[in-house]
Design a protein around this motif. Structure first.
Motif, PDB file in Angstrom:
ATOM      1  N   ASN A 135      42.762  48.577  39.746  1.00 29.88           N
ATOM      2  CA  ASN A 135      41.640  48.754  40.673  1.00 29.88           C
ATOM      3  C   ASN A 135      40.873  47.462  40.941  1.00 29.88           C
ATOM      4  N   HIS A 136      41.503  46.323  40.685  1.00 34.52           N
ATOM      5  CA  HIS A 136      40.905  45.061  41.110  1.00 34.52           C
ATOM      6  C   HIS A 136      41.314  44.787  42.552  1.00 34.52           C
ATOM      7  N   ASN A 137      40.397  44.154  43.312  1.00 33.64           N
ATOM      8  CA  ASN A 137      40.680  43.808  44.698  1.00 33.64           C
ATOM      9  C   ASN A 137      40.854  42.308  44.882  1.00 33.64           C
ATOM     10  N   GLY A 138      41.181  41.628  43.825  1.00 34.79           N
ATOM     11  CA  GLY A 138      41.425  40.198  43.876  1.00 34.79           C
ATOM     12  C   GLY A 138      42.145  39.760  42.621  1.00 34.79           C
ATOM     13  N   PRO A 139      42.561  38.501  42.543  1.00 40.53           N
ATOM     14  CA  PRO A 139      43.246  38.030  41.337  1.00 40.53           C
ATOM     15  C   PRO A 139      42.324  38.104  40.122  1.00 40.53           C
ATOM     16  N   VAL A 140      42.870  38.566  38.997  1.00 44.04           N
ATOM     17  CA  VAL A 140      42.078  38.640  37.765  1.00 44.04           C
ATOM     18  C   VAL A 140      42.038  37.251  37.149  1.00 44.04           C
ATOM     19  N   GLN A 148      36.175  44.727  17.753  1.00 46.65           N
ATOM     20  CA  GLN A 148      36.610  46.039  17.275  1.00 46.65           C
ATOM     21  C   GLN A 148      37.625  46.685  18.212  1.00 46.65           C
ATOM     22  N   MET A 149      37.998  45.993  19.247  1.00 42.59           N
ATOM     23  CA  MET A 149      38.930  46.495  20.254  1.00 42.59           C
ATOM     24  C   MET A 149      38.436  47.832  20.836  1.00 42.59           C
ATOM     25  N   LYS A 150      37.137  47.888  21.077  1.00 39.97           N
ATOM     26  CA  LYS A 150      36.546  49.080  21.683  1.00 39.97           C
ATOM     27  C   LYS A 150      36.315  48.884  23.174  1.00 39.97           C
ATOM     28  N   TYR A 151      35.958  47.654  23.544  1.00 43.04           N
ATOM     29  CA  TYR A 151      35.703  47.355  24.952  1.00 43.04           C
ATOM     30  C   TYR A 151      36.498  46.114  25.355  1.00 43.04           C
ATOM     31  N   SER A 152      36.761  46.044  26.645  1.00 40.33           N
ATOM     32  CA  SER A 152      37.344  44.843  27.222  1.00 40.33           C
ATOM     33  C   SER A 152      36.609  44.549  28.525  1.00 40.33           C
ATOM     34  N   CYS A 153      36.782  43.347  29.006  1.00 38.46           N
ATOM     35  CA  CYS A 153      36.074  42.924  30.209  1.00 38.46           C
ATOM     36  C   CYS A 153      36.992  42.036  31.044  1.00 38.46           C
ATOM     37  N   THR A 154      36.970  42.228  32.362  1.00 39.49           N
ATOM     38  CA  THR A 154      37.790  41.417  33.267  1.00 39.49           C
ATOM     39  C   THR A 154      36.921  40.891  34.389  1.00 39.49           C
ATOM     40  N   ASP A 158      37.514  39.394  43.528  1.00 39.76           N
ATOM     41  CA  ASP A 158      36.772  40.198  44.495  1.00 39.76           C
ATOM     42  C   ASP A 158      35.271  40.148  44.252  1.00 39.76           C
ATOM     43  N   GLY A 159      34.844  39.346  43.260  1.00 33.64           N
ATOM     44  CA  GLY A 159      33.423  39.153  43.014  1.00 33.64           C
ATOM     45  C   GLY A 159      32.850  39.976  41.889  1.00 33.64           C
ATOM     46  N   MET A 160      33.664  40.756  41.197  1.00 32.57           N
ATOM     47  CA  MET A 160      33.147  41.699  40.223  1.00 32.57           C
ATOM     48  C   MET A 160      33.624  41.398  38.814  1.00 32.57           C
ATOM     49  N   ILE A 161      32.711  41.629  37.849  1.00 28.46           N
ATOM     50  CA  ILE A 161      33.066  41.734  36.439  1.00 28.46           C
ATOM     51  C   ILE A 161      33.102  43.218  36.102  1.00 28.46           C
ATOM     52  N   ARG A 162      34.180  43.659  35.464  1.00 30.53           N
ATOM     53  CA  ARG A 162      34.341  45.068  35.134  1.00 30.53           C
ATOM     54  C   ARG A 162      34.459  45.219  33.617  1.00 30.53           C
ATOM     55  N   ILE A 163      33.713  46.150  33.076  1.00 32.13           N
ATOM     56  CA  ILE A 163      33.738  46.439  31.642  1.00 32.13           C
ATOM     57  C   ILE A 163      34.471  47.760  31.447  1.00 32.13           C
ATOM     58  N   TRP A 164      35.446  47.762  30.513  1.00 37.26           N
ATOM     59  CA  TRP A 164      36.319  48.908  30.315  1.00 37.26           C
ATOM     60  C   TRP A 164      36.165  49.459  28.903  1.00 37.26           C
ATOM     61  N   SER A 186      42.689  28.326  43.763  1.00 34.90           N
ATOM     62  CA  SER A 186      41.540  27.845  44.532  1.00 34.90           C
ATOM     63  C   SER A 186      40.216  28.161  43.854  1.00 34.90           C
ATOM     64  N   ALA A 187      40.241  28.779  42.682  1.00 35.04           N
ATOM     65  CA  ALA A 187      39.007  29.177  41.993  1.00 35.04           C
ATOM     66  C   ALA A 187      38.403  27.976  41.265  1.00 35.04           C
ATOM     67  N   LYS A 188      37.144  27.716  41.535  1.00 28.98           N
ATOM     68  CA  LYS A 188      36.396  26.718  40.780  1.00 28.98           C
ATOM     69  C   LYS A 188      35.675  27.367  39.603  1.00 28.98           C
ATOM     70  N   VAL A 189      35.055  28.510  39.866  1.00 28.16           N
ATOM     71  CA  VAL A 189      34.404  29.274  38.800  1.00 28.16           C
ATOM     72  C   VAL A 189      35.413  30.267  38.236  1.00 28.16           C
ATOM     73  N   LEU A 190      35.868  30.023  37.004  1.00 30.50           N
ATOM     74  CA  LEU A 190      36.863  30.895  36.371  1.00 30.50           C
ATOM     75  C   LEU A 190      36.231  32.129  35.743  1.00 30.50           C
ATOM     76  N   CYS A 191      34.908  32.109  35.566  1.00 30.93           N
ATOM     77  CA  CYS A 191      34.167  33.230  34.988  1.00 30.93           C
ATOM     78  C   CYS A 191      34.793  33.684  33.664  1.00 30.93           C
ATOM     79  N   ARG A 192      34.973  32.729  32.756  1.00 36.91           N
ATOM     80  CA  ARG A 192      35.497  33.058  31.432  1.00 36.91           C
ATOM     81  C   ARG A 192      34.368  33.657  30.588  1.00 36.91           C
ATOM     82  N   MET A 193      34.567  34.905  30.139  1.00 35.87           N
ATOM     83  CA  MET A 193      33.560  35.644  29.373  1.00 35.87           C
ATOM     84  C   MET A 193      33.961  35.661  27.900  1.00 35.87           C
TER      85      MET A 193
END
Length: 934
Positions: A135-140, A148-154, A158-164, A186-193
C-alpha cells in the motif's frame, strides 16, 4: 566536555550511494558502493582493506550474527559468511533495487525495503517473508524495526511515514513528512528512521529541519530535536547503541548529536565538501565513534560524540541506569506527599523529561502542546499533479494548461498551452530555476520555486515583458496564484504578498495560520489556511477573501467546510467569481456571498464507476450550470500523455428524494436562486407554477400558500389565484388575494429599513467592493442572479388574461366566482395555460420627468437611472450616503405622486383596459444578493 571532532575523509568507493556498517564486536568497518565492491576495514586508517566484488553495484549492507547481508544489483538480499565472504544463500528477492537492510540485536529477522513500493520482514534463513508491507504509492526509502519486533516503520517516496503493527500485520499510523520523489536515486532526503534500541520507547524520524520523537505507546509527539546551525532538511537519524544519544545528518552533510535525556545538542560538524551523507553507523563498543559515508563515495568518522574523550572507556550499562545519587536524593524525602512528587520526578527522568521549578526547557527541545492523530495538510497548488512525476501538470484551468517535463539528467522545461489561441500563442520555457508552482490567467503566467525563493511572472498582454521578485532570506514561497488583475504568493512567514500583473507590489497581508492553498478572480484573492491545529480527525481551515479596488483593500474571513476526515483537494472560483472548494471525498461546494453560506453543488462520487476513481476539477461554469472535470481511473491525478478528456458534470444541489418530481422542481429553484444561471424568467416561473400545481393537486393548500409567500412574485400571484379558483379551492384563492394586499402595505417599510441597513452591511462584508446597486426586494427563489441582469429589469408587467371572455370586459381575477366549480379543467391543461399567460406583456408609458418614477418602477431601477446625477450634485457624499439620500428622495416623490392621483385598483365593473400589475415586489432577504459580473 570534549568537543566532537571529525577525522579526515578518505576514498572508499566510486561516486554514488554508499552504505556502511560495523561488525557486532566493533572491530571491523564494512562499506559497499556504486562500484559493486564490498570493502572490510580494520579501522579508518586501514590502507589495505579487503575488497570483494558482488556485482555492478551494491546499495545496502548489514552485519548480523557473523553473516553479512548485501543488496546487489540483481535485486536480491545476498548472505555471505564472515570473514570468509562465501555466499550463504539468498534471503529474499524483489523486482526493483533494495534500498535498505535493517535489523536489531535481539531479533532473528531482517527488514528490507525496495523501490518496488514494498517492504518486507524476512527470516535470516530465507524462505517466505514474515510480513509484507504494501500500500505504498512510491519507492520505499527506508525501514526500521523495534527491538521487541512489535512495530515496524517505513518511509516512502509518496511523502508518508507508515507505522505497522507486526502482530496484526496492519498499519496503525501515517505521518506526512517525506519529500515526494519517484525513484530512490533522485532522493536527497532518505528519511532514515530508528527505534530506541534498549526498550523501543521512542521512534525518531526526520521532519524537515528537526527530528521528531514519538512515544511508541500512545504515538504522540514527545519532543523535537533541532539546532540553530541546521539550514536544510535532515535526511536520517540513528540512536547510539546505549540509546542515550541520537545522531542526525542533513542533505548538506552536517552531522549533529543530541543527548536524549536533556534534549541538548552536544555539537554539530560540517561536511568538508558539503556532500549529502548517505549512511551512518555507531561503533558498538560504545566509545562515541560515529562512522559515515557520503554520495561521493568517501568514508569518514566522528569521535567524542558522547561528549567525552573516546579513549576513556566507560561501561555502557552505566549510561543506561539512573544515577545512584539521584536515586538517593529521590528516596530520602521527609513526607509522603514529597515522596510522591519524587516518584513523579523519577518517572520524568527515566522518560527523558526534566522537570524544573520554573518550567524552563532546553531551547532545542519542544514538547507537543496537544496530541493529534491528523497531521496538518501541507500547502498545494490547485489543479497541479505531484512534484515527483517526471511529466506533470503545474496548472490546468479555464485559460490553459501548464506542463512541466523533467529529464533524468536534471534538465527541466515548461510548456504552456492556451485553450483559446486568440488570447496568446503557446509558450516553451527552460526551467532553469526549477519552478515547482505555476498559475495562469488571461494576463499573466506566474511561476515560483521554494529554493531559491523567487516569483517570476510573464505578462501575456502588451509587449509580454517578464518581471521577478525575490523573497527575503527567511521566506520561501509556498503557494502562488494569478488572475486578470492580481498576482499573489503566500510564504513561510505566513505573509500574503500581492502584486499587480505588471509587477507593482500592491500589499502585504499577514495570514492567521499556515497557508494551504490560493486562488484568485479578477482583483480578488482567496487564501485558505489552518485556523487552528487539526483535531482528532478533521482539518480546521479558514479562508480570507481579499478584494482590491484602487487604494482600498477589504477582507472577509469565512470557515471552510470539509467532509469528516477529508482534506482540501482543490480551490478556485466559478467563471463569475463565486468561491468554490473541493475535498478528496468528491464534494464540490460553492460559497454564496449573498447569503454567506457554503452550498454543496456537486457530488462527483455519484459520477464515478469505481471506488478508486476520482475527479480532477478543471473549471466551473455557473451560467451553463456545469463542472468541467477529468475522470482519473484508479488514481487521483490525470496523466500527461495521452491528453485526458474533459467531461462536463451537471451542478445539482443534493436535496432529499431527488428522484421525485417535486424535489426536482425544488432543486431547480434553489439552485437558480444561489447561482448565476442562464435560465430565463419563462423557465423559472414555469417551474414555480408546476410546483404550485403539485401542491394543489396533493391537496396541501398550506404548502401552496407557503410557496407563494416564499416566491414573493406579484406576477405569479394572480395566476396562482386563478388556478386555485379553477380547482374550486376558494379558501386558497382568497388567501392569495389577501397576500397581495399585505405585500402592498408592507413593501414601503421593507424598502426603507432594509436599504438603510443592508446596504451598509453589504459594502462591509462582500468582496465586490464596487457594487452598491443591489436588488433589494426581489423574489427569493425565482432566479435573480443572471448573466445579464438587464433581461430581468426590462421584463414588462403582465396583463392578467380573463379566465373566459365576458361581454362586460375583463374581470378581477381575485374576486370569488359563483360558478367556478362547474367548468373545472384538468390541472395539467390549466397549468399549461397559465404558463402562456405568464409571458403576456403590456406597453409601459414613459415618464417625461427623469426624477419621477415610471409606472411600476422599483427603487432599484429608479436609483440606477438617477445615481450619476445625484453623485454629481453631492460629490462630498460616500456611496452609502448617496444611497440613503436616494431612498429619502424616492419616498418623497412617491408620496407626492400618490397624494395627487391615488392608487388605482382593479375592479370587476371597470370597462377600461385592465391595469397592469405592479412591478415585482422584493423581499428583504435579497438585500444580501451579491450581483456577480460576467
Amino acid at each position: 566536555m570534549a568537543k566532537i571532532e571529525s577525522k579526515p575523509l578518505r576514498y572508499a568507493h566510486a561516486e554514488g550511494h554508499t552504505d556502511v556498517c560495523y561488525t557486532e564486536d566493533g572491530q571491523h568497518l564494512i562499506t559497499c558502493g556504486h562500484d559493486g565492491d564490498v570493502r572490510i576495514w580494520v579501522d579508518l586508517e586501514d590502507d589495505d582493506p579487503n575488497s570483494h566484488c558482488v556485482g555492478e553495484s551494491a546499495l545496502a549492507i548489514f552485519y548480523k550474527d557473523k553473516r553479512l547481508y548485501v543488496a546487489t544489483d540483481s535485486h536480491v538480499v545476498q548472505a555471505y559468511t564472515f570473514p570468509e565472504f562465501d555466499k550463504d544463500g539468498i534471503v529474499t528477492r524483489f523486482t526493483a533495487p533494495v534500498t535498505q537492510i535493517k535489523s536489531t540485536k535481539k531479533i532473528e529477522a531482517l527488514g528490507c525495503s525496495s523501490e518496488n513500493m514494498e517492504a518486507r520482514i524476512c527470516s535470516v534463513e530465507g524462505g517466505a517473508p514474515l510480513f509484507v508491507m504494501e500500500n505504498h504509492n512510491g519507492p520505499v526509502l527506508s525501514i526500521a524495526i523495534c527491538p521487541q519486533m512489535k512495530y515496524s516503520c517505513t518511509a516512502s517516496g509518496d511523502g508518508m511515514i507508515r507505522i505497522w503493527d507486526i502482530d496484526t500485520q496492519k498499519m496503525i499510523k501515517e505521518v506526512y513528512c517525506v519529500p515526494k520523489i519517484n525513484t530512490f536515486y533522485s532522493a536527497k532526503v532518505l528519511c532514515r528512521m530508528d527505534f530506541e534500541p534498549s526498550e523501543g520507547k521512542y521512534l525518531a524520524y526526520p521532519n524537515n529541519r528537526e527530528i521528531v520523537l514519538l512515544d511508541c505507546i500512545s504515538w504522540v509527539q514527545r519532543m523535537t530535536l533541532t539546532h540553530t546551525s541546521i539550514k536544510c532538511a535532515i535526511s536520517q537519524c540513528l540512536f547510539s547503541p546505549c540509546g542515550q544519544y541520537l545522531a542526525g545528518s542533513t542533505v548538506a552533510g552536517q552531522i549533529a548529536v543530541w543527548e536524549i535525556e536533556t534534549g541538548n545538542s552536544l555539537g554539530i560538524v560540517d561536511h568538508p565538501t558539503s556532500h549529502n551523507v548517505s549512511a551512518m553507523a555507531w561503533n558498538p563498543k560504545g566509545n562515541g565513534v560515529l562512522a559515515y559515508c557520503d554520495v561521493a563515495g568517501q568514508l569518514g568518522s566522528l569521535v567524542n560524540c558522547y561528549g567525552k574523550d573516546s579513549h576513556v572507556q566507560e561501561d555502557v550499562e552505566m549510561v543506561e541506569r539512573v544515577d545512584d545519587d539521584l536515586m538517593d536524593n529521590l528516596i530520602h524525602e521527609d513526607s509522603d506527599d514529597e515522596n510522591a512528587i519524587s516518584l513523579e520526578k523519577l518517572k520524568n527522568e527515566t522518560l527523558g523529561f526534566v522537570v524544573d521549578e520554573d518550567n524552563s526547557r532546553p531551547p532545542s527541545r519542544h514538547v507537543a502542546s496537544a496530541p493529534t492523530t491528523v497531521p496538518p495538510q501541507g500547502p498545494f497548488q490547485p489543479s497541479a499533479t505531484p512534484l515527483h512525476l517526471e511529466h506533470r501538470y503545474m496548472c490546468w484551468n479555464d485559460v490553459g494548461i501548464v506542463r512541466c517535463h523533467s529529464l533524468e539528467n536534471g534538465e527541466s522545461s515548461i510548456d504552456v498551452e492556451f485553450h483559446d489561441t486568440n488570447v496568446h500563442h503557446g509558450i516553451h520555457l527552460n526551467n532553469y530555476l526549477n519552478h515547482t508552482m505555476a498559475s495562469l490567467s488571461t494576463s499573466v503566467l506566474a511561476l515560483a520555486c521554494e529554493t531559491p525563493s523567487k516569483l517570476v511572472c510573464i505578462s501575456l498582454v502588451g509587449s509580454s515583458k517578464e518581471w521577478s521578485a525575490s523573497m527575503p532570506d527567511t521566506e520561501e514561497v509556498l503557494c502562488v496564484c494569478a488572475a486578470a488583475g492580481v498576482v499573489a504568493c503566500a510564504t513561510t512567514a505566513r505573509l500574503l504578498r500581492l502584486f499587480t500583473p505588471m509587477g507593482t507590489q500592491r500589499q502585504v497581508i499577514s495570514l492567521a495560520g499556515p497557508v494551504v492553498s490560493l486562488a484568485a478572480y479578477n482583483t480578488t484573492v482567496l487564501a485558505v489556511y489552518h485556523s487552528t491545529e487539526p483535531g482528532v480527525s478533521d482539518q480546521h481551515l479558514s479562508m480570507d477573501i481579499v478584494a482590491m479596488n484602487g487604494r482600498q483593500v477589504r477582507s472577509k474571513t469565512v470557515s471552510v467546510p470539509l467532509t469528516p476526515s477529508a482534506k482540501l483537494a482543490w480551490l478556485g472560483t466559478t467563471d463569475v467569481g463565486s468561491p468554490c472548494s473541493y475535498d478528496n471525498t468528491g464534494i464540490l461546494r460553492l460559497y454564496d456571498i449573498a447569503s454567506g453560506v457554503w452550498i454543496p453543488i456537486c457530488d462527483t462520487a455519484t459520477h464515478s464507476r469505481g471506488v478508486s476513481d476520482s475527479w480532477y476539477i478543471v473549471s466551473i461554469s455557473e451560467p451553463s450550470q456545469t463542472v468541467r472535470a477529468i475522470l482519473c481511473r484508479g488514481t487521483t491525478f490525470p496523466v500527461t500523455a495521452p491528453k485526458p478528456i474533459v467531461t462536463e458534470l451537471a451542478i445539482q444541489i443534493p436535496l432529499c428524494e431527488l428522484d421525485s418530481e417535486k424535489s426536482q422542481y425544488e432543486e431547480q429553484l434553489v439552485r437558480w436562486a444561489h447561482t448565476t444561471s442562464d435560465v430565463d424568467v419563462k423557465n423559472a416561473r414555469e417551474s414555480a407554477l408546476k410546483l404550485f400545481a403539485l401542491a394543489c393537486r396533493s391537496e396541501v393548500e398550506q404548502r401552496a400558500l407557503e410557496l407563494m409567500e416564499l416566491l414573493k412574485d406579484d406576477r405569479l400571484l394572480p395566476l396562482a389565484a386563478k388556478y386555485a379558483s379553477r380547482l374550486g379551492r376558494m379558501h386558497l384563492a382568497e388567501k392569495l388575494t389577501n397576500l397581495a394586499d399585505a405585500w402592498e402595505r408592507d413593501s414601503d417599510k421593507l424598502n426603507l429599513a432594509h436599504n438603510s441597513h443592508f446596504q451598509e452591511l453589504d459594502t462591509q462584508e462582500t468582496y465586490d467592493v464596487t457594487d452598491t446597486e443591489q436588488e433589494m426586494n426581489t423574489s427569493l427563489i425565482i432566479p435573480q442572479k443572471t448573466k445579464d441582469t438587464k433581461t430581468f429589469e426590462n421584463v414588462k408587467p403582465i396583463k392578467p388574461v380573463p379566465i373566459k371572455s365576458s361581454p362586460g370586459g375583463p374581470r378581477n381575477p381575485f374576486k370569488k366566482q359563483q360558478d367556478s366549480t362547474k367548468h373545472i379543467q384538468s390541472p395539467l391543461s390549466l397549468t399549461e395555460r397559465t404558463l402562456i399567460e405568464v409571458h403576456a406583456s403590456n406597453d409601459q408609458t414613459e415618464n417625461e420627468d427623469p426624477l419621477k418614477p415610471q409606472n411600476g418602477e422599483s427603487f432599484v431601477d429608479w436609483f440606477a437611472r438617477n445615481k450619476e446625477s445625484m453623485e454629481r450634485q453631492n460629490p462630498e457624499m460616500t456611496p452609502s450616503e448617496v444611497t440613503r439620500y436616494g431612498i429619502k428622495m424616492f419616498k418623497s416623490i412617491q408620496t407626492k405622486v400618490n397624494g395627487e392621483s391615488g392608487k388605482r385598483k382593479l375592479d370587476d365593473t371597470n370597462d377600461s383596459e385592465p391595469q397592469a400589475t405592479n412591478a415585482a415586489k422584493q423581499t428583504k432577504l435579497s438585500a444580501f444578493a451579491f450581483q456577480k459580473k460576467s
